[in-house]
Structures are given as structure tokens and as C-alpha cells.
Scaffold this motif. Structure first.
Motif, PDB file in Angstrom:
ATOM      1  N   LEU B 299       0.827  -1.202   0.000  1.00 51.60           N
ATOM      2  CA  LEU B 299       0.000   0.000   0.000  1.00 51.60           C
ATOM      3  C   LEU B 299       0.856   1.245   0.000  1.00 51.60           C
ATOM      4  O   LEU B 299       0.628   2.189  -0.731  1.00 51.60           O
ATOM      5  CB  LEU B 299      -0.892   0.014   1.233  1.00 51.60           C
ATOM      6  N   VAL B 302       2.216   1.946  -3.282  1.00 48.62           N
ATOM      7  CA  VAL B 302       1.196   2.458  -4.187  1.00 48.62           C
ATOM      8  C   VAL B 302       0.912   3.914  -3.903  1.00 48.62           C
ATOM      9  O   VAL B 302       0.871   4.753  -4.788  1.00 48.62           O
ATOM     10  CB  VAL B 302      -0.092   1.627  -4.031  1.00 48.62           C
ATOM     11  N   ASP B 307       3.773   3.009  -8.029  1.00 54.43           N
ATOM     12  CA  ASP B 307       3.079   2.131  -8.959  1.00 54.43           C
ATOM     13  C   ASP B 307       2.645   2.841 -10.233  1.00 54.43           C
ATOM     14  O   ASP B 307       2.472   2.236 -11.259  1.00 54.43           O
ATOM     15  CB  ASP B 307       1.837   1.554  -8.272  1.00 54.43           C
ATOM     16  N   SER B 338      -6.667   2.916  -0.978  1.00 52.02           N
ATOM     17  CA  SER B 338      -7.510   1.921  -1.632  1.00 52.02           C
ATOM     18  C   SER B 338      -8.165   2.515  -2.877  1.00 52.02           C
ATOM     19  O   SER B 338      -8.339   1.828  -3.878  1.00 52.02           O
ATOM     20  CB  SER B 338      -8.556   1.391  -0.659  1.00 52.02           C
ATOM     21  N   THR B 341      -5.533   2.220  -5.481  1.00 53.45           N
ATOM     22  CA  THR B 341      -5.193   0.865  -5.933  1.00 53.45           C
ATOM     23  C   THR B 341      -6.347   0.199  -6.660  1.00 53.45           C
ATOM     24  O   THR B 341      -6.141  -0.654  -7.503  1.00 53.45           O
ATOM     25  CB  THR B 341      -4.798  -0.017  -4.731  1.00 53.45           C
TER      26      THR B 341
END
Lengths: 417, 751
Positions: B299, B302, B307, B338, B341
């Protein structure tokens, strides 16, 4: 509000305003950044505002003075200042004007006017100004009585008065407590400690400019409110010496009798006058107040007719080894005494020497030094007791127990270990 | 002592403090309202009429005793009779019998100490201190100072004793004795802490009495001093007014300058489709919260953009990144990660965790200046008043800026309301899902800032409430990956966070303000630390160019100093002077160019407390600092400080000349002009002071139609004559020509 109006229109108007110190205008900074929607608008508006600090607009406390917004509180010891303005509201000239300002308290009446001269004439739209000052010395209701008398063009003599009532409140709560440095060795010094608790019972912070003890003629005073660090002492109250509302602060003073009084220890007995506290404080923009306590009194510890104090005693002695102490016996009574010394052993303390010996005559306020020898049979902290003095004239016996403590140690190594 | 009992048997002819005895006719006299109820006029003394509250000074019978010579005065002044207290009867025959033992003792001792003092003086003073007031029954006027002999004189002790029994009013309290009250009802002997109440009196008073007249505490203990309820309440209430809440900001010039801010306009062109990415709120039931669990390290990667480097690099301008940087709370952070992602798939966010603002009141409208004109001068005169309204400008940011710069803030608030309504966050929409974008949050910021400037704190608080602590996930760009692809950071402008933090202190919750400011400070400090460690603002490992890093450092330092200013201001408001001074001091390191102003400000704080010596030290530092700078403008600052010192020493004439010196250097200095006029008033030169202020307001209204100046001016009008209202109306007219609808009419004291 104009109570007189119903009856008679006066040509002159009297206005009174209390002059407390002005206040500094405070801004409310609301800012934005250049990228925000208003761009530099908010910043520019603040820069153009005359009451902001140029170059530091986010600083809330400005420099603009504003006149008092309300009567406020007045406290004992402060100075009551007031503007008195008599204005000619009419279209005609008025003659022989006399303005009188009196302050009526519950006990007295004071004239506060700067001058009691009559003003010969007052043109329309002009005014007579007076600023009065009075140091407030009483608590409770005060009435400012303003009287104006004048003569109209028609020759009519007119007179009117106005009353302005205000309450004088108590600014401080002062409590005092005495500590006698009496119980052990320092009794020879006759020191007295005074603790004064001063509480701010007003609604605004107070800067304590001075809190000092003015000792009476018998004492010298040492103030114990600073900590000596280097050449300059710092206050025990920290960097900022102000007292928030309802905060209390303790001041400590040490009083020593002057040598001429200390010698005659008997002089200081009963109720003695210690001195008085002198308190000076300041509030908003230097508004000053000053108060003194009444004479502080202390009940000196009673020594009875004969006072026994110690002049010399070791702090640590060896077990079962004689040691010397020196007692001082002072006749505190008004008559001559003929004294006999008796020494009674206790469980741990054993006196050396003859009990029941004559000490001879001691006249009032005189004293004699008495070297004594004793030993202790018990280890630890031992209390010296068991001295008896008998005045043969009056057949009166004075008992002295717990005169002092000594630490008794064993000089030998313990075999068990 | 025995004086408590002996006098009780004596007849008390007149109880000064006693029960209310008012002539029946007088009881109908109008009771003047308590001054505290009249905010406009309470600067001046309230004229005293009949006080029905319990302090009538005379009884009907006494009235009949008045001597003929006073008939005129009586005629003119019968609305209030006065009691006359004669305190010049030192050798009151009965007095000697009842002098308490303590007094005798004290007198004895006193005599020992200074024997030269004549005894009768001492006796007299004793009576003074003991509040021995002999009251003649006839109402003798002050001019007629001879006491009417033969009238029964109650003796002091009688008065004391009776007052103890019959009333609890403060008037009966012996003069100039202070002792601990209330908390210690028992005599001092019983007080457990061993402290003695101590008598205090004014030094000049005691110097005359020689301290010979104290009363033992045990005697005095029951005579607890309690101020009369009505007046003391008024004084303390009105005396407590926080200066900051009385009149707030106002702005002077109103020349209209249209400002175009490309930065502010640009996002509008990229008008985001609404509700594009808002998914959560459609669920009314508690939704399965947040993202499916993932390994934290992943996480982190990201979130820090590792990412998705391309989107980041392409869409995020350096400046945006710099300004929008913020550190969300851990929980919000997880939601945002979240979002990132999931890549456009649904993420459920609990409804409670979203910001759903809406207008809480519809129209603020109105123009207080015009209302006042209608009331005082009629419709006709009020027609002259023309101000811009929300209708008269373009319904856009441009029109909004126009309203702000002409100081029509009320109209501007209305316009923000309309624009927000268009955005779907209008009246009654609070609690309903809506999406945010850069513009809508800027509009909210402007609206709330203006409400604050207008001192409408309650309204501002109400409308800020749905925003919570400005940390909801939908207030971050990451929440809208389709609208702002790759953009990161806070949508809420930093200034709005400051406003949000400062607001509670104006509503009496300074502690809350401090809490919010402290957490803001932590974020600023962390960002600065990140930057200094070579990281990006949010701590990610993005390489910044040297230029960008410097710009960012500078921005965040200035933001930190803004937060520190807010903290110091808040502490000052709380009267926590120690911390306030410390905080102002610490700002010097961030804003060295403001050193002179800051040190002067600290000096003024000390003057406010009353600590003149320390203030002088700070002002000396100011002089040193200004010498180092060596610029001309600083001289005025030094002179100004000097004037304040004189002012604090009660030396108004020197203070006046110092302000006058400032004016020699800077003749247009509004502060010096105003302050010089204030000094003149304290010197008893009302007319001069008025002339000066009036002249200033007429010549340069742009600078002097400021509420502090106007307040001073109207106060002096009230003091000067009974016709102040006309003069105030003239002021109102000149205000009407220049000022916008945000003008605070209270400073004119016309209502």
C-alpha cells in the motif's frame, strides 16, 4: 435618563465620563494565499486597514487607542479619574458658572474640582472641561455629586445637580501567617518568618510591582522572594510577575529583631507589631493601585518568667561519653529571681554534676550562661530533658523538657558484624 | 468584644444602609435602566435616579427637617435626596465608653511609639476607621456643613451592630478594612490553616491614621464585604467585555480594482463531471468499510506513487503539489490508498466519513447602514445610499471579487450562496451526498472567511460543521481519480484550515482552537522536515529540483509562521501571556523581517499587563533592531513605543508630543493621529481632540472611517453635548457614501 427634563430645561448640559486607561484595538486577521480565490484581496484589505500592524498584519494586538468602552470596575487603592464637561447647549450666553464636583463616600465628602472659581461667561457651543482625580480609599458606594450653578441672560439664577453612583470593590485578599523560628537551636536568633498570601480577586491580570514588608522599629527584614543567581536575583515567581484573576501568590519574609532588642530578649513578648505590607500593582497600560495592610501583629511565643535557650550544643555525640552544652537563662519577669538548678536524669540522658545548686540572683532582663555536662546511655536521636529551675523567692518551679536533640552514635565497631 | 452588645440597646435613629424606604410618590419615578443594558451609552456614567433596589438614603420624616435655605436645591433635586454623614466629631462623648479594648490597647501602644501625636486626632481617626458615622437627621446639604446639633446621633458601634443584624448590604462595612471573606465565616482562631485575615487600607489613608486603628479580625469576621448585587454585577459584567469581541475588522478603502487570478479561474475550465466517482453514499446502511486488506508495504508503495509514475509525472504540476500537500490521518490515508489501488472500481466509504456540506441559512442580505438611515433620516435620505448587491454583479468569481473589494461582504456571502447552490450544495443540502472540486471548496472558504470577517461566527461554525476536521477522504484529490487523474493532496485550501482552527476561539472555545492549531503545526513541521531530508512534502521519495525545494520550503515556512501567529493570537485572547509572548518570540526565526513589529507587539503586551519595565526592555531591543536596519520607517515605530511608555506612566502630554513627532515624519499616519487625539482628551482638551478627529475624518475618509476612530469620535460627541445624535448622523451619511454593506454600524452608537 434626563431626570430633570420634565421640570426644567437647562441651558447647560453636564456630561461625565470615567477616564480609565484607553485600550489597544485588536484586529481579527483573516488571511488567504495568492492562489486562493480572492487572490491578494484579503491581504490588500488588511494592509489598508489603519489598525493593523504594517508588515505583520497577522499580529492581533494593534496600536490604535480606543477610549474606554464602559465604566469598568474600580478598586480600592486605584485612582478614580473622570472627565467633567459642562456644555452650553443653548443659543444664549450664560454667566457666572460654577461647577463643583464632590465625592460622597460612606464616611466623608471630598471636593474634587481642580478649581472652585466661577467662570464669568460661557458662549453657546463652548464648554468648561475638568479632569478630576481621586485615589480611592474606601470600599463600597461612592457618589460623585456634580453641581452646576449659573446665571442666564435674563438674570435668573439656576442650579442643578447630578449624581453618579459607583461601587468600589476590594482588589486583593491578603492572609498572613507567622512562623516562629523557635523550637531548636535557632531560638537564639529570635527570627520570625512571615508568609503573606496575596490573592487577586479582580477580573483582570495584575502586575505586582512591589510587595514589600515595612518592618516596625524593632525588626530588620529580609525578603525571601528572589533566588540569587549570579549578580542578579530572579524572582521566585518566574519571568513574568503578574497575577491572573483569582490566583494567589505566597511572599515570604524573615524578620530579625534589631540587636538592641535582641539582647533584651524579654522585651519581645506578648503582642508585638511586626510591620505592614506595602503592595503596589499595575494593570492595563499602567493603571496603578496601591494598598497597605494594617500593622501586622504577632503574639510572641510566651517564654514564661524564665527563658532557657541553648547557646552551644554538639549535633552528634558518642555513646556514654560526656559532652558539654551551654544554656542561657534569662529572667523575663519584672522581678529579681533567686534560682536553684535541679537536674533529673531520664532513661537516656544522664546529667553530670551536682543537682540542686544555687545559681544566685538574677535581676529582670538579665541572663546568665550555664555550662553543663551530660551523657547519653542510649543510641539514636535523643531529646535532652529534665532541667528544673526553682525560684526560691516565690517557691515556683519551672520545668524544661525537650530542650534540644542530639544524635548519639556508637564509636566502636559492632562485634556482631 | 463588648462593643457588639452594648450599643445594641441604644436607639438607632437612622440606619444608613437600612431597609428600603422610599417616598410613595417617588416609587413611581422612572427607574433608569441599568447601564449594561445600553451598550451604546454605557461609556458614560449612568445618571443616578431613585434606586429602588435598596439604597434609599432618607426617610420621609427626615425630609421635613430640611432647613429653609435648601429649598431651592430640594426643589431641583428631589429625585434623589442625599444623606449627609458628618465625620468631624472626634470627641463624640459616647464614643469613649465603647472603644473596644483592642483599640485602647493599640492606642496605648501607638502612643508609646510616636508620643507627639495628639490624642484627639487619634480618637478621631479611630472613629473614621471604625466607620463611626454620625448621621444627622436633617438632610443637610454639603454647603451647610454645620451639623444640626441636638439630633440624635447613633454611635458607630450601634450602626455596626445593627447592620450586622439587619442587613447584609455592603455600605455598613467599615471603611477601608479588608479581610478574607466568604470562605472563612468563622473567627480566625478557628481557621484551620492558621492564616489571619489582614486589614488593608490605602497607604495615604493609613499614613494619616498611623496604623493605629485596626480592628481585630475576630471582631470583623462576620462583617463580610459583599458588593451590592445590582451594581457590582453591572460593573463586573460590563467590565469584562473582551475588547476583541467588541468591534472587529473593517476596511477602509473601497476603490474597485478588478483582479483576475488565472490560478483561481483555471480549474473551472476543467469543470469536473459531478458525482463521477462518488459511490459510497448511495448506501444508507453501514457499508463494509474501506478497502480489502492488503499488505501494508505494498500500500505504501502504491500511495507514494511508485506504482503509477506516469500519471503522477504528467498531471501534477509542481506548484499544485506544493500548495496542495497535506498529511491526512492514518484512517483517511488508507481509504485514499484503496481508491488509488482499486483503479476506478468501487470503494465503499461510510457515509459518516464524508463531507456533505450545505448552506445553513439562506439570505444574509441587508445593509445595516441603509436600515439605520431609514430609521433615523427617513426613506428619502436613505435613497442616496447605493451599494452593490449580489444581483448587480456578474454571477461569477469576477462579480464575487468585485463585491469583496468594495467591501460589500454581505452581498458577497449571498453570491457565494448562489454559486454553491448551483453546485448542489445549497440550502438544506447538508447531509446529502455531493461531490467537491477545487472551486466549490474555494467558494466555501470565501464564504466562511467573509462570515468570520462579519463576526457572524455562529453561522460560520454551523456551516463548517459538516466538514468535520477537514480530513474526510472526499476532500482529497485522490478520491477523484477520474476527475483529477494523478493529482494528490488536499482540496481544502490551507487558509481554510487556518480559518477552521481559529474559529472556535471567537465562540469562547479557545482550547479547541489551540488543539487544531497544534495539529496543523505538527503537519507543517513534518512537511518541512521531509523537505529538509530531501523527500517530497508528503514524505515520498520523489526527487524535487533544487528550485522547487526552495520554493516549497519557503511556502511551508510562511504557513508555519501563519499557524504560529494564530496560536499566539489565541493565547493572547486567553490571557495566557507567558505562552503568548513565547510564541510571538518564536515567530522571529521564521519571519526575521518582522522582528521590529513582533518585539514592539510583545512590549505592548507587557504594557497591557502593567509590567512597564519589561516593556521598556523590549522597546530597547526594538531600537537596536531598527538601528541595524537603518530605514526611515522604523523611527516612527520607536517613537510610537516611546509614546506608549509615557502613556503608561500617566504622562499624557509627553505621550501626545511623541505621537506628534511621529506625525512630523509621517503626517498621514492614522494611528498616530488618532492616538494624539485620544491623549488630548485625557489632558482635558475635548474640543481640540474633537476638532482633530473630525478634521481627519473629513479630509481623508479613506483612512479614518475606521471603526476605532469613529468609536472614539462618537464617544467624544456624547461627552461634548446633548446633541450628539445629529453629529453622529452626519458621520453616518459620510459612511453611507463610502462604505460597503459590511460596515459595522455599532461603532456609531446610534442605536
Amino acid at each position: 435618563m434626563e431626570v430633570n427634563q420634565a421640570k426644567q430645561e437647562h441651558l447647560l448640559a453636564l456630561k461625565v465620563m470615567r477616564l480609565t486607561k484607553p485600550t489597544l484595538f485588536t484586529n481579527m486577521p483573516v488571511t488567504c494565499e495568492d492562489r486562493d480565490l480572492p487572490g491578494d484581496l484579503f491581504g490588500r484589505l488588511m494592509k489598508e486597514d489603519p489598525s493593523t500592524i504594517k508588515g505583520a498584519e497577522a499580529l492581533m494586538l494593534g496600536e490604535m487607542l480606543t477610549l474606554p468602552q464602559n465604566f469598568g470596575n474600580i478598586f480600592l487603592g486605584e485612582t478614580f479619574s473622570s472627565y467633567i464637561s459642562v456644555h452650553n447647549d443653548s443659543t444664549q450666553e450664560v454667566k457666572d458658572i460654577l461647577v463643583k464636583a464632590d465625592l460622597q463616600t460612606s464616611s466623608q465628602r471630598l471636593n474634587l474640582s481642580a478649581s472652585n472659581n466661577t467662570v464669568t461667561e460661557l458662549k453657546p457651543e463652548s464648554c468648561i472641561d475638568d479632569v478630576i482625580h481621586h485615589e480611592v480609599k474606601e470600599i463600597g458606594t461612592h457618589i460623585l455629586v456634580c453641581a452646576v450653578s449659573y446665571t442666564t441672560q435674563a438674570g435668573e439664577k439656576l442650579y442643578f445637580r447630578k449624581f453618579f453612583k459607583f461601587q468600589v470593590l476590594k482588589p486583593l485578599d491578603v492572609k498572613t501567617k507567622f512562623y516562629n523560628a523557635e523550637s531548636d537551636l535557632s531560638s537564639v536568633t529570635d527570627e520570625v518568618f512571615l508568609e503573606a498570601q496575596i490573592q487577586n480577586i479582580t477580573t483582570s491580570p495584575m502586575f505586582m510591582e512591589k510587595v514589600s514588608l515595612e518592618p516596625s522599629m524593632m525588626y530588620n527584614v529580609t525578603e525571601l522572594n528572589t533566588v540569587e543567581t549570579g549578580d542578579e536575583g530572579t524572582s521566585t515567581f518566574g519571568k513574568m510577575s503578574y497575577l491572573q484573576p483569582m490566583d494567589t501568590r505566597q511572599y515570604l519574609y524573615c524578620l530579625k529583631p534589631k540587636s538592641e532588642f535582641a539582647e533584651k530578649a524579654g522585651v519581645i513578648k506578648g503582642v508585638t507589631v511586626i510591620g505592614k505590607l506595602d503592595i503596589v500593582w499595575k494593570t492595563n497600560l499602567g493603571e496603578k493601585g496601591r494598598l497597605q495592610t494594617s500593622q501586622l501583629q504577632r503574639m510572641a511565643p510566651g517564654y514564661g518568667d524564665v527563658r532557657l535557650s541553648l547557646e552551644m550544643i554538639p549535633d552528634t555525640v558518642n555513646l556514654e561519653e560526656p559532652f558539654d552544652i551551654t544554656c542561657k537563662i534569662t529572667n523575663c519577669s519584672e522581678r529579681t529571681m533567686d534560682l536553684v538548678l535541679e537536674m533529673c536524669n531520664t532513661r537516656s540522658i544522664h546529667w553530670c554534676g551536682v543537682s540542686g545548686r544555687q545559681l544566685g540572683k538574677v535581676s529582670p532582663s538579665a541572663s546568665l550562661s550555664l555550662p553543663l555536662k551530660l551523657l547519653s546511655s542510649v543510641q539514636g536521636l535523643q531529646s535532652i530533658s529534665g532541667l528544673r529551675l526553682t525560684d526560691t523567692f516565690l517557691k515556683r518551679t519551672y520545668e524544661y523538657d525537650d530542650i534540644a536533640q542530639v544524635c548519639v552514635v556508637c564509636p566502636y565497631m559492632s562485634r556482631e558484624s | 468584644m463588648d462593643n457588639n452588645e452594648t450599643p445594641a440597646q441604644r436607639p438607632v435613629t437612622l440606619d444608613i444602609t437600612g431597609a428600603v424606604e422610599v417616598k410613595p410618590s417617588l416609587s413611581e419615578a422612572p427607574i433608569s435602566p441599568l447601564p449594561s443594558l445600553l451598550p451604546s451609552s454605557d461609556v458614560h456614567f449612568q445618571e443616578e435616579s431613585i434606586d429602588l433596589g435598596g439604597e434609599s438614603f432618607i426617610t420621609p420624616e427626615e425630609d421635613s427637617h430640611s432647613t429653609p435655605s435648601e429649598s431651592l436645591m430640594d426643589k431641583l433635586n428631589d429625585q434623589m435626596m442625599e444623606s449627609v454623614m458628618i465625620s468631624d466629631s472626634p470627641n463624640n462623648s459616647e464614643e469613649d465608653d465603647v472603644v473596644p479594648m483592642d483599640n485602647l490597647l493599640e492606642q496605648f501602644e501607638e502612643r508609646e511609639e510616636d508620643p507627639e501625636e495628639p490624642e484627639n486626632v487619634k480618637q478621631k481617626l479611630t472613629t473614621d476607621d471604625q466607620d463611626v458615622i454620625t448621621v444627622s437627621v436633617s438632610a443637610v446639604t454639603p454647603e451647610d456643613s454645620t451639623p444640626s446639633s441636638g439630633s440624635p446621633k447613633p454611635e458607630a458601634a450601634a450602626l455596626e451592630a445593627s447592620s450586622k443584624e439587619t442587613t447584609s448590604k455592603d455600605e455598613s462595612i467599615p471603611v477601608c478594612t479588608i479581610f478574607s471573606q466568604g470562605s472563612q465565616p468563622k473567627a480566625q482562631a478557628l481557621v484551620p490553616d492558621g492564616f489571619q485575615p489582614t486589614l488593608i487600607k490605602s497607604p495615604s489613608f493609613s499614613s494619616s491614621t498611623g496604623g493605629s486603628t485596626e480592628i481585630t479580625p475576630s471582631q470583623l469576621a462576620p462583617l463580610v464585604c459583599q458588593p451590592s448585587p445590582s451594581l457590582s454585577k453591572f460593573f463586573s459584567d460590563s467590565g469584562h467585555v473582551n475588547p476583541a469581541t467588541d468591534f472587529f475588522d473593517s476596511f477602509t478603502t473601497s476603490s474597485f480594482i478588478s483582479i483576475s487570478n488565472p490560478n483561481a479561474e483555471s480549474p473551472k475550465s476543467a469543470a469536473p463531471p459531478e458525482r463521477h466517482s462518488f459511490i459510497g453514499p448511495t448506501q444508507t446502511e453501514p457499508a463494509p468499510a474501506t478497502a480489502p486488506p492488503q499488505p501494508f508495504t505494498q500500500l505504501q508503495a502504491v500511495f507514494s506513487g511508485g506504482d503509477d509514475p506516469f500519471a503522477t509525472a504528467l498531471n501534477m504540476s509542481e506548484a499544485d503539489k506544493r500548495y496542495d500537500a497535506w498529511l491526512p490521518s492514518e484512517e483517511t490515508r488508507k481509504v485514499l490508498i484503496s481508491m488509488a489501488t482499486q483503479h476506478y472500481s468501487q470503494v465503499f466509504v461510510e457515509r459518516e466519513r464524508l463531507a456533505m456540506p450545505g448552506l445553513k441559512f439562506d439570505n444574509l442580505q441587508g445593509d445595516a447602514v441603509k436600515d439605520l438611515m431609514v430609521r433615523l433620516m427617513g426613506e428619502q435620505a436613505a435613497m442616496k445610499r447605493q451599494v452593490l448587491t449580489a444581483n448587480s454583479v456578474e454571477q461569477s468569481f469576477l462579480g464575487l471579487k468585485q463585491l469583496i473589494s468594495t467591501k460589500n461582504w454581505r452581498a458577497a456571502v449571498d453570491l457565494t450562496g448562489r454559486l454553491l447552490t448551483a453546485h448542489g450544495q445549497g440550502y438544506g443540502k447538508a447531509g446529502q451526498p455531493s461531490s467537491h472540486n477545487t472551486d466549490s471548496l474555494q467558494l466555501w472558504f470565501v464564504r466562511l472567511a467573509l462570515l468570520t470577517k462579519l463576526s457572524l461566527f455562529q453561522n460560520a461554525e454551523m456551516e463548517l460543521e459538516p466538514f468535520g476536521n477537514l480530513d474526510q477522504p472526499d476532500l482529497y484529490y485522490e478520491y477523484y481519480p477520474t476527475v483529477y487523474p494523478g493529482r494528490r493532496g488536499s482540496m481544502v485550501p490551507f487558509s481554510m484550515r487556518v480559518l477552521h482552527a481559529e474559529l472556535p476561539q471567537y465562540l469562547g472555545k479557545p482550547q479547541e482552537s489551540l488543539d487544531r492549531l497544534h495539529s496543523m503545526r505538527t503537519v507543517c513541521q513534518t512537511i518541512l522536515d521531509n523537505l529538509e531530508q530531501g523527500l517530497a512534502e508528503d514524505g515520498s521519495m520523489i526527487n524535487l529540483t533544487q528550485e522547487n525545494r526552495q520554493a516549497s520550503l519557503q511556502l511551508w515556512k510562511s504557513r508555519l509562521s501563519r499557524v504560529m501567529y494564530a496560536m499566539a493570537n489565541c493565547l493572547l485572547m486567553m490571557k495566557d501571556y507567558v505562552l503568548a509572548v513565547e510564541t510571538y518570540h518564536s515567530i522571529v526565526q521564521y519571519e526575521p523581517q518582522q522582528k521590529v513589529q513582533l518585539l514592539s507587539g510583545i512590549g505592548r503586551i507587557f504594557l497591557q499587563i502593567g509590567d512597564i519595565k519589561t516593556a521598556e526592555k523590549y522597546f530597547l531591543d526594538v531600537e537596536k533592531a531598527s538601528l541595524e536596519k537603518g530605514s526611515g520607517t522604523i523611527d516612527t515605530c520607536v517613537l510610537m513605543n516611546r509614546a506608549f511608555i509615557y502613556l503608561s506612566q500617566n504622562n499624557y502630554s509627553e505621550a501626545h508630543s511623541s505621537f506628534a513627532e511621529v506625525l512630523k515624519i509621517d503626517p498621514k499616519n492614522p494611528v498616530a493621529n488618532n492616538n494624539a487625539a485620544v491623549c488630548l482628551l485625557y489632558l482635558g482638551r475635548l474640543k481640540e481632540s474633537l476638532r482633530q478627529l473630525e478634521g481627519l475624518v473629513q479630509q481623508d475618509p479613506a483612512l479614518y472611517l475606521h471603526e476605532s476612530v469613529l468609536f472614539n469620535l462618537t464617544t467624544m460627541y456624547e461627552l461634548e453635548s446633548s446633541r450628539s445624535t445629529q453629529k453622529k448622523q452626519a458621520l453616518l451619511e459620510s459612511v453611507a457614501c463610502r462604505e460597503g454593506d459590511s460596515f459595522n454600524t455599532q461603532c456609531l452608537k446610534l442605536v
